[in-house]
Motif scaffolding. Structure first.
Motif, PDB file in Angstrom:
ATOM      1  N   LYS A 192       4.586   0.932  13.566  1.00  0.00           N
ATOM      2  CA  LYS A 192       3.387   0.345  14.165  1.00  0.00           C
ATOM      3  C   LYS A 192       2.491  -0.268  13.089  1.00  0.00           C
ATOM      4  N   ALA A 193       2.366   0.436  11.966  1.00  0.00           N
ATOM      5  CA  ALA A 193       1.545  -0.080  10.863  1.00  0.00           C
ATOM      6  C   ALA A 193       2.139  -1.373  10.311  1.00  0.00           C
ATOM      7  N   ILE A 194       3.459  -1.388  10.150  1.00  0.00           N
ATOM      8  CA  ILE A 194       4.142  -2.591   9.659  1.00  0.00           C
ATOM      9  C   ILE A 194       3.947  -3.749  10.635  1.00  0.00           C
ATOM     10  N   GLU A 195       4.096  -3.460  11.925  1.00  0.00           N
ATOM     11  CA  GLU A 195       3.898  -4.504  12.951  1.00  0.00           C
ATOM     12  C   GLU A 195       2.460  -5.032  12.917  1.00  0.00           C
ATOM     13  N   LYS A 230       3.587 -11.648   5.435  1.00  0.00           N
ATOM     14  CA  LYS A 230       5.014 -11.969   5.519  1.00  0.00           C
ATOM     15  C   LYS A 230       5.899 -10.789   5.119  1.00  0.00           C
ATOM     16  N   ASN A 231       5.590 -10.169   3.984  1.00  0.00           N
ATOM     17  CA  ASN A 231       6.384  -9.043   3.471  1.00  0.00           C
ATOM     18  C   ASN A 231       5.514  -7.805   3.330  1.00  0.00           C
ATOM     19  N   VAL A 232       6.009  -6.683   3.855  1.00  0.00           N
ATOM     20  CA  VAL A 232       5.277  -5.416   3.799  1.00  0.00           C
ATOM     21  C   VAL A 232       6.140  -4.371   3.103  1.00  0.00           C
ATOM     22  N   PHE A 233       5.561  -3.712   2.109  1.00  0.00           N
ATOM     23  CA  PHE A 233       6.208  -2.593   1.433  1.00  0.00           C
ATOM     24  C   PHE A 233       5.234  -1.420   1.473  1.00  0.00           C
ATOM     25  N   ILE A 234       5.631  -0.307   2.074  1.00  0.00           N
ATOM     26  CA  ILE A 234       4.769   0.878   2.106  1.00  0.00           C
ATOM     27  C   ILE A 234       5.435   1.971   1.283  1.00  0.00           C
ATOM     28  N   SER A 235       4.739   2.380   0.237  1.00  0.00           N
ATOM     29  CA  SER A 235       5.262   3.426  -0.643  1.00  0.00           C
ATOM     30  C   SER A 235       5.088   4.792   0.013  1.00  0.00           C
ATOM     31  N   LEU A 236       6.159   5.577   0.000  1.00  0.00           N
ATOM     32  CA  LEU A 236       6.151   6.904   0.628  1.00  0.00           C
ATOM     33  C   LEU A 236       6.345   8.004  -0.408  1.00  0.00           C
ATOM     34  N   ILE A 244      -0.706   7.629  10.302  1.00  0.00           N
ATOM     35  CA  ILE A 244       0.745   7.610  10.107  1.00  0.00           C
ATOM     36  C   ILE A 244       1.273   9.028   9.909  1.00  0.00           C
ATOM     37  N   LYS A 245       1.971   9.509  10.928  1.00  0.00           N
ATOM     38  CA  LYS A 245       2.569  10.844  10.852  1.00  0.00           C
ATOM     39  C   LYS A 245       4.081  10.815  11.087  1.00  0.00           C
ATOM     40  N   THR A 246       4.544   9.779  11.763  1.00  0.00           N
ATOM     41  CA  THR A 246       5.957   9.685  12.123  1.00  0.00           C
ATOM     42  C   THR A 246       6.519   8.316  11.718  1.00  0.00           C
ATOM     43  N   ASP A 247       7.831   8.173  11.849  1.00  0.00           N
ATOM     44  CA  ASP A 247       8.459   6.880  11.567  1.00  0.00           C
ATOM     45  C   ASP A 247       7.964   5.814  12.539  1.00  0.00           C
ATOM     46  N   PRO A 261       0.826  -1.210   0.000  1.00  0.00           N
ATOM     47  CA  PRO A 261       0.000   0.000   0.000  1.00  0.00           C
ATOM     48  C   PRO A 261       0.863   1.263   0.000  1.00  0.00           C
ATOM     49  N   ASN A 262       0.252   2.397  -0.342  1.00  0.00           N
ATOM     50  CA  ASN A 262       0.919   3.659  -0.046  1.00  0.00           C
ATOM     51  C   ASN A 262       0.560   4.043   1.394  1.00  0.00           C
ATOM     52  N   LYS A 263       1.034   5.188   1.844  1.00  0.00           N
ATOM     53  CA  LYS A 263       0.852   5.546   3.259  1.00  0.00           C
ATOM     54  C   LYS A 263      -0.629   5.698   3.623  1.00  0.00           C
ATOM     55  N   ILE A 264      -1.406   6.343   2.758  1.00  0.00           N
ATOM     56  CA  ILE A 264      -2.830   6.549   3.042  1.00  0.00           C
ATOM     57  C   ILE A 264      -3.571   5.214   3.058  1.00  0.00           C
ATOM     58  N   GLU A 265      -3.256   4.347   2.104  1.00  0.00           N
ATOM     59  CA  GLU A 265      -3.889   3.024   2.060  1.00  0.00           C
ATOM     60  C   GLU A 265      -3.502   2.194   3.287  1.00  0.00           C
ATOM     61  N   ALA A 266      -2.250   2.351   3.743  1.00  0.00           N
ATOM     62  CA  ALA A 266      -1.810   1.645   4.949  1.00  0.00           C
ATOM     63  C   ALA A 266      -2.601   2.122   6.162  1.00  0.00           C
ATOM     64  N   GLU A 267      -2.898   3.393   6.211  1.00  0.00           N
ATOM     65  CA  GLU A 267      -3.717   3.922   7.309  1.00  0.00           C
ATOM     66  C   GLU A 267      -5.105   3.286   7.308  1.00  0.00           C
ATOM     67  N   ILE A 268      -5.682   3.163   6.129  1.00  0.00           N
ATOM     68  CA  ILE A 268      -7.017   2.563   5.999  1.00  0.00           C
ATOM     69  C   ILE A 268      -6.996   1.097   6.409  1.00  0.00           C
ATOM     70  N   LEU A 269      -5.985   0.379   5.974  1.00  0.00           N
ATOM     71  CA  LEU A 269      -5.907  -1.060   6.228  1.00  0.00           C
ATOM     72  C   LEU A 269      -5.588  -1.396   7.683  1.00  0.00           C
ATOM     73  N   THR A 270      -4.859  -0.496   8.352  1.00  0.00           N
ATOM     74  CA  THR A 270      -4.441  -0.770   9.734  1.00  0.00           C
ATOM     75  C   THR A 270      -5.250  -0.002  10.772  1.00  0.00           C
ATOM     76  N   GLY A 271      -5.877   1.104  10.371  1.00  0.00           N
ATOM     77  CA  GLY A 271      -6.558   1.958  11.337  1.00  0.00           C
ATOM     78  C   GLY A 271      -5.602   2.819  12.137  1.00  0.00           C
ATOM     79  N   ILE A 272      -4.341   2.891  11.698  1.00  0.00           N
ATOM     80  CA  ILE A 272      -3.310   3.662  12.394  1.00  0.00           C
ATOM     81  C   ILE A 272      -2.996   4.933  11.602  1.00  0.00           C
TER      82      ILE A 272
END
Length: 315
Positions: free
Chosen positions: A211-214, A222-228, A203-206, A190-201
């Motif tokens: 936390k989103a990756i965890e 197994k593998n997570v890639f977040i586009s920034l 994302i403003k900081t590293d 996902p990109n950052k916004i999509e990661a927020e939707i999928l995790t409910g977290i």
């Protein structure tokens, strides 16, 4: 690196196919006015784009999708034959027009706004996908995009075994349909916004990114890639978190960068590469996509990815 032809060593892509109509302003985009620019028509659809990139990377690729029986559909079929993309398991709907994706770029080559007409993919129902069970289960990797109906995605993930499923979220709105299924995917991008939707977290900081990756890993990914975007990509295999960034990337057209990225990830996965090498391939493929005015760079290849990576500074 040669062709990939051995048993089970093929990829399946389940997703959207359409025609891309791209508006490119000659100067900065002026709202509520007619802009001077160019209009380009090309083959598109997230699933089809990923499949074409994989084919150009010499992967035996099968696309499971739906197209219309119009002239655009004929064009998609002919083009697929030319690049060796297998459409035998795609459905041609009689009396239907091929889906269209319309996007407008800004003055810097980034997408400003887009519209998609993709209702026909509701016909990719469970009855249709059941007949693809053997094809999918015997594949090395199956990439699913969220143009596919949620019920169909859920059926595939819960009933088809023996392959690794990769997710392409497509958009923030369409990402919502797989939120409750996320742990059934091997790899997500996902990109950052999509990661927020999928995790409910939020994302403003590293730390938020970690936390989103965890969260993804805790669900079973197994593998997570977040586009920034211009800040590169952060990735994790559950043991190590790392990131790659390209200093001052050149952008001509950003429309197909994500599709190229996940195609290269899939290629790397089929080759048994570690997560950093997968990420490196993904970044290189994205750079190739960004450097061409077409959604798919016709020069996409492993050799050209390596060459592109030699030309840039990774950090």
């Amino acid at each position: 690196m040669g062709n990939i032809n051995s048993k089970k060593n093929y990829a399946v892509v389940v997703g959207g196919t359409n025609i891309d109509i791209l508006g490119i302003p000659k100067k900065g985009l002026i709202y509520h006015d007619s802009n001077i620019g160019n209009v380009k028509t090309s083959l598109g659809g997230v699933g089809r784009n990923i499949a074409e990139n994989l084919s150009r990377l010499s992967v035996d690729t099968h696309l499971v999708s739906i197209i219309g029986d119009d002239s655009y559909g004929d064009l998609i079929i002919e083009s697929s034959k030319e690049i060796g993309l297998n459409l035998d398991n795609s459905l041609v709907l009689e009396g239907e027009n091929t889906s269209i994706y319309l996007s407008i770029l800004d003055g810097e080559g980034d997408m400003e706004v887009a519209l998609s007409s993709m209702d026909m993919f509701e016909k990719m129902d469970i009855g249709f996908i059941k007949s693809k069970k053997k094809l999918i289960e015997e594949s090395k990797v199956c990439i699913i995009d969220t143009n596919v109906p949620k019920d169909t995605i859920e059926y595939i993930l819960k009933n088809f075994k023996g392959t690794d499923f990769f997710l392409d979220t497509v958009s923030t709105e369409k990402a919502k349909k797989v939120k409750d299924l996320i742990g059934l995917f091997h790899t997500v991008k996902p990109n950052k916004i999509e990661a927020e939707i999928l995790t409910g977290i939020e994302i403003k900081t590293d730390d938020d990114l970690k936390k989103a990756i965890e969260y993804f890993h805790s669900k079973g990914v197994k593998n997570v890639f977040i586009s920034l975007s211009k800040d590169g990509v952060i990735f994790s295999d559950g043991k190590n978190i790392d990131r790659l960034k390209v200093k001052d990337p050149s952008i001509i057209n950003a429309t197909g960068a994500g599709d190229a990225f996940i195609a290269a990830l899939s290629y790397g996965h089929m080759r048994g590469l570690d997560i950093r090498e997968k990420a490196r391939l993904g970044v290189g493929a994205s750079l190739l996509a960004l450097s061409h005015e077409n959604t798919i760079n016709p020069n996409m290849s492993v050799k050209n990815i390596d060459k592109k990576l030699e030309e840039v500074e990774l950090c």
